[in-house]
Design a protein around this motif. Structure first.
Motif, PDB file in Angstrom:
ATOM      1  N   ALA A   1       0.857  -1.196   0.000  1.00  0.00           N
ATOM      2  CA  ALA A   1       0.000   0.000   0.000  1.00  0.00           C
ATOM      3  C   ALA A   1       0.885   1.234   0.000  1.00  0.00           C
ATOM      4  O   ALA A   1       1.989   1.212   0.542  1.00  0.00           O
ATOM      5  CB  ALA A   1      -0.922   0.004   1.217  1.00  0.00           C
ATOM      6  N   VAL A   2       0.387   2.304  -0.599  1.00  0.00           N
ATOM      7  CA  VAL A   2       1.075   3.591  -0.578  1.00  0.00           C
ATOM      8  C   VAL A   2       0.086   4.643  -0.089  1.00  0.00           C
ATOM      9  O   VAL A   2      -1.020   4.766  -0.625  1.00  0.00           O
ATOM     10  CB  VAL A   2       1.609   3.984  -1.976  1.00  0.00           C
ATOM     11  CG1 VAL A   2       2.210   5.388  -1.942  1.00  0.00           C
ATOM     12  CG2 VAL A   2       2.641   2.974  -2.461  1.00  0.00           C
ATOM     13  N   PHE A   3       0.486   5.398   0.931  1.00  0.00           N
ATOM     14  CA  PHE A   3      -0.367   6.454   1.482  1.00  0.00           C
ATOM     15  C   PHE A   3       0.265   7.797   1.142  1.00  0.00           C
ATOM     16  O   PHE A   3       1.394   8.073   1.534  1.00  0.00           O
ATOM     17  CB  PHE A   3      -0.508   6.293   3.002  1.00  0.00           C
ATOM     18  CG  PHE A   3      -1.078   4.952   3.401  1.00  0.00           C
ATOM     19  CD1 PHE A   3      -2.435   4.703   3.304  1.00  0.00           C
ATOM     20  CD2 PHE A   3      -0.243   3.937   3.832  1.00  0.00           C
ATOM     21  CE1 PHE A   3      -2.963   3.463   3.653  1.00  0.00           C
ATOM     22  CE2 PHE A   3      -0.749   2.698   4.180  1.00  0.00           C
ATOM     23  CZ  PHE A   3      -2.108   2.455   4.085  1.00  0.00           C
TER      24      PHE A   3
ATOM     25  N   SER B   1      -5.247  10.082   5.926  1.00  0.00           N
ATOM     26  CA  SER B   1      -5.437  10.340   7.353  1.00  0.00           C
ATOM     27  C   SER B   1      -4.774   9.249   8.182  1.00  0.00           C
ATOM     28  O   SER B   1      -4.404   8.182   7.674  1.00  0.00           O
ATOM     29  CB  SER B   1      -6.939  10.376   7.681  1.00  0.00           C
ATOM     30  OG  SER B   1      -7.511   9.084   7.467  1.00  0.00           O
ATOM     31  N   GLN B   2      -4.623   9.509   9.477  1.00  0.00           N
ATOM     32  CA  GLN B   2      -4.066   8.507  10.390  1.00  0.00           C
ATOM     33  C   GLN B   2      -4.949   7.257  10.416  1.00  0.00           C
ATOM     34  O   GLN B   2      -4.449   6.126  10.472  1.00  0.00           O
ATOM     35  CB  GLN B   2      -3.944   9.091  11.803  1.00  0.00           C
ATOM     36  CG  GLN B   2      -2.940  10.220  11.952  1.00  0.00           C
ATOM     37  CD  GLN B   2      -1.507   9.738  12.073  1.00  0.00           C
ATOM     38  OE1 GLN B   2      -0.953   9.163  11.138  1.00  0.00           O
ATOM     39  NE2 GLN B   2      -0.909   9.971  13.227  1.00  0.00           N
ATOM     40  N   GLU B   3      -6.258   7.446  10.352  1.00  0.00           N
ATOM     41  CA  GLU B   3      -7.175   6.300  10.345  1.00  0.00           C
ATOM     42  C   GLU B   3      -6.995   5.470   9.077  1.00  0.00           C
ATOM     43  O   GLU B   3      -7.014   4.231   9.118  1.00  0.00           O
ATOM     44  CB  GLU B   3      -8.622   6.781  10.449  1.00  0.00           C
ATOM     45  CG  GLU B   3      -9.631   5.626  10.501  1.00  0.00           C
ATOM     46  CD  GLU B   3     -11.069   6.103  10.590  1.00  0.00           C
ATOM     47  OE1 GLU B   3     -11.960   5.240  10.733  1.00  0.00           O
ATOM     48  OE2 GLU B   3     -11.306   7.322  10.529  1.00  0.00           O
ATOM     49  N   ALA B   4      -6.804   6.154   7.929  1.00  0.00           N
ATOM     50  CA  ALA B   4      -6.619   5.438   6.663  1.00  0.00           C
ATOM     51  C   ALA B   4      -5.357   4.592   6.694  1.00  0.00           C
ATOM     52  O   ALA B   4      -5.335   3.466   6.173  1.00  0.00           O
ATOM     53  CB  ALA B   4      -6.556   6.438   5.512  1.00  0.00           C
TER      54      ALA B   4
ATOM     55  N   LEU C   1      -5.795  12.586  15.014  1.00  0.00           N
ATOM     56  CA  LEU C   1      -4.347  12.609  14.783  1.00  0.00           C
ATOM     57  C   LEU C   1      -3.609  11.482  15.496  1.00  0.00           C
ATOM     58  O   LEU C   1      -2.391  11.373  15.368  1.00  0.00           O
ATOM     59  CB  LEU C   1      -3.765  13.964  15.229  1.00  0.00           C
ATOM     60  CG  LEU C   1      -4.320  15.203  14.530  1.00  0.00           C
ATOM     61  CD1 LEU C   1      -3.644  16.452  15.055  1.00  0.00           C
ATOM     62  CD2 LEU C   1      -4.152  15.105  13.021  1.00  0.00           C
ATOM     63  N   LEU C   2      -4.316  10.659  16.245  1.00  0.00           N
ATOM     64  CA  LEU C   2      -3.659   9.583  16.979  1.00  0.00           C
ATOM     65  C   LEU C   2      -3.004   8.595  16.020  1.00  0.00           C
ATOM     66  O   LEU C   2      -3.521   8.314  14.937  1.00  0.00           O
ATOM     67  CB  LEU C   2      -4.673   8.854  17.873  1.00  0.00           C
ATOM     68  CG  LEU C   2      -5.275   9.689  19.007  1.00  0.00           C
ATOM     69  CD1 LEU C   2      -6.329   8.892  19.754  1.00  0.00           C
ATOM     70  CD2 LEU C   2      -4.191  10.166  19.966  1.00  0.00           C
ATOM     71  N   GLY C   3      -1.856   8.054  16.430  1.00  0.00           N
ATOM     72  CA  GLY C   3      -1.078   7.181  15.562  1.00  0.00           C
ATOM     73  C   GLY C   3      -1.441   5.710  15.674  1.00  0.00           C
ATOM     74  O   GLY C   3      -2.415   5.331  16.334  1.00  0.00           O
ATOM     75  N   LEU C   4      -0.632   4.870  15.032  1.00  0.00           N
ATOM     76  CA  LEU C   4      -0.893   3.438  15.003  1.00  0.00           C
ATOM     77  C   LEU C   4      -0.912   2.830  16.402  1.00  0.00           C
ATOM     78  O   LEU C   4      -1.682   1.909  16.674  1.00  0.00           O
ATOM     79  CB  LEU C   4       0.167   2.729  14.153  1.00  0.00           C
ATOM     80  CG  LEU C   4       0.190   3.025  12.652  1.00  0.00           C
ATOM     81  CD1 LEU C   4       1.317   2.236  11.991  1.00  0.00           C
ATOM     82  CD2 LEU C   4      -1.142   2.685  12.002  1.00  0.00           C
ATOM     83  N   MET C   5      -0.066   3.348  17.300  1.00  0.00           N
ATOM     84  CA  MET C   5      -0.006   2.775  18.651  1.00  0.00           C
ATOM     85  C   MET C   5      -1.338   2.914  19.370  1.00  0.00           C
ATOM     86  O   MET C   5      -1.931   1.922  19.800  1.00  0.00           O
ATOM     87  CB  MET C   5       1.086   3.478  19.470  1.00  0.00           C
ATOM     88  CG  MET C   5       2.502   3.068  19.139  1.00  0.00           C
ATOM     89  SD  MET C   5       3.646   3.892  20.292  1.00  0.00           S
ATOM     90  CE  MET C   5       5.213   3.269  19.694  1.00  0.00           C
ATOM     91  N   GLN C   6      -1.811   4.167  19.508  1.00  0.00           N
ATOM     92  CA  GLN C   6      -3.039   4.392  20.268  1.00  0.00           C
ATOM     93  C   GLN C   6      -4.235   3.688  19.631  1.00  0.00           C
ATOM     94  O   GLN C   6      -5.101   3.150  20.327  1.00  0.00           O
ATOM     95  CB  GLN C   6      -3.324   5.888  20.401  1.00  0.00           C
ATOM     96  CG  GLN C   6      -2.267   6.655  21.192  1.00  0.00           C
ATOM     97  CD  GLN C   6      -1.267   7.331  20.292  1.00  0.00           C
ATOM     98  OE1 GLN C   6      -0.859   6.768  19.284  1.00  0.00           O
ATOM     99  NE2 GLN C   6      -0.850   8.546  20.647  1.00  0.00           N
TER     100      GLN C   6
END
Length: 351
Positions: free
Chosen positions: A48-50, A55-58, A110-115
């Motif tokens: 995948a390429v973002f 967005s962070q959710e995407a 804006l929360l990242g993959l961790m949260q």
């Protein structure tokens, strides 16, 4: 299965736009990214390429991160690591904005993959009707020393051991149990006393005012056990227990020392970072060869490769998020990152 390299292209910064940097990286859709500049014209393919608008959710949903959380609950060893030059968006992708704290939390968008993974982990625990025992450990590798970011007091070097049953492990590492999203997030952002990400070594240099000068590894240990069966069910196998891990690795910037303008202690830090990333790249290159043609994999060449040995070539499932800048001034480092991720894509594991 293979690692799932995904690419994230950050937007051009205001500084880059003001000085007239050209955008040389473009997403073509379907996992393809194109680099177009003087003397360079190349297309790379990934899971995948973002692009800058993602967005962070995407990124969480499109990278397969949700599936990794579910696999960790099922007892697998899962790892996600962010790779790329300083300022390419690694820490933002994993954790969100740098400015967040317990008193000033980041916007949910804006929360990242961790949260997002922590939230998913707790949601899965409730929906599956299973009891999850969750604990976390948080380490950094700074100048080839492994340091605990959760233990009280100044971070001190911990010995890295090896055993036949556990593989490579850190001796006397602190592990903290948690039962809520707030508890694990406070471990990452806790102030005072300084703990978690607030204690990571950062420095200012030519590429970034808040550059992480260490590799950070946050590991969530997931022990799941189904609810106790009725008393008339006597089979021992009716209540199985599984143990999995979910490890987040925020690698320090991969740029060459001359790009940072570093000298003195900063130069020592940068050389140490690059030695460990070179060792990681060497291991990935050897693992990418067909199994019959592989030679010895030199995991012992650095502390980083020892700690990632299981994730890379053993029983683990790994997601690599390669973060790149679209700026023409970062072209050399961007191409290096893309080639690095392409090699990782060819590695196969047996989870």
């Amino acid at each position: 299965p293979r690692p799932h390299p995904t690419i994230r292209v950050r937007p051009l910064t205001c500084t880059e736009t003001r000085r007239g940097d050209q955008q040389v990286v473009h997403s073509l859709g379907d996992g393809a990214v194109h680099v177009s500049a003087a003397r360079h014209d190349a297309t790379f393919g990934f899971s995948a390429v973002f692009d800058a608008g993602a967005s962070q959710e995407a990124v969480f949903e499109g990278s397969g991160m949700r599936q990794l959380v579910e696999l960790a609950i099922d007892g697998f060893s899962c790892t996600v690591f962010a790779f790329g030059q300083t300022g390419s968006g690694k820490t933002y992708t994993l954790m969100g904005p740098l400015a967040q704290s317990k008193t000033q939390p980041a916007s949910p968008a804006l929360l990242g993959l961790m949260q997002r993974s922590f939230t998913c982990l707790l949601e899965q625990s409730r929906s599956r009707g299973s009891d999850l025992a969750l604990s976390a450990s948080y380490l950094e590798i700074y100048n080839e020393q492994v340091r605990d970011l959760l233990s009280p007091g100044p971070p001190c070097a911990l010995p890295l051991r090896w055993s036949k049953t556990r593989g490579f492990y850190v001796e006397n590492q602190l592990s903290v149990e948690f039962e809520s999203l707030e508890a694990i997030v406070s471990l990452l952002l806790q102030v005072p006393p300084p703990a978690g990400s607030q204690r990571r070594r950062t420095s200012a240099h030519a590429l970034n005012r808040h550059s992480s000068r260490s590799h950070a590894l946050l590991t969530i240990h997931v022990r799941s056990r189904a609810h106790q069966p009725p008393t008339w069910v006597l089979q021992a196998s009716a209540c199985p227990s599984k143990q999995g891990t979910l490890c987040f690795v925020d690698l320090a910037g991969s740029e060459r020392v001359k790009e940072t303008g570093s000298s003195g202690e900063l130069s020592v830090e940068a050389n140490s970072i690059n030695r460990s990333l070179l060792a990681l790249g060497h291991c990935i290159s050897l693992l990418a060869k067909p199994r019959g043609k592989r030679t010895h994999i030199p995991y012992r060449d650095s502390k980083l490769t020892r700690l990632l040995a299981r994730s890379l070539g053993g029983s683990g499932i790994t997601l690599m998020v390669a973060c790149i800048s679209p700026s023409s001034r970062c072209l050399s480092e961007t191409l290096s990152t893309l080639h690095y991720a392409s090699r990782a894509r060819r590695v196969t594991t047996r989870p």
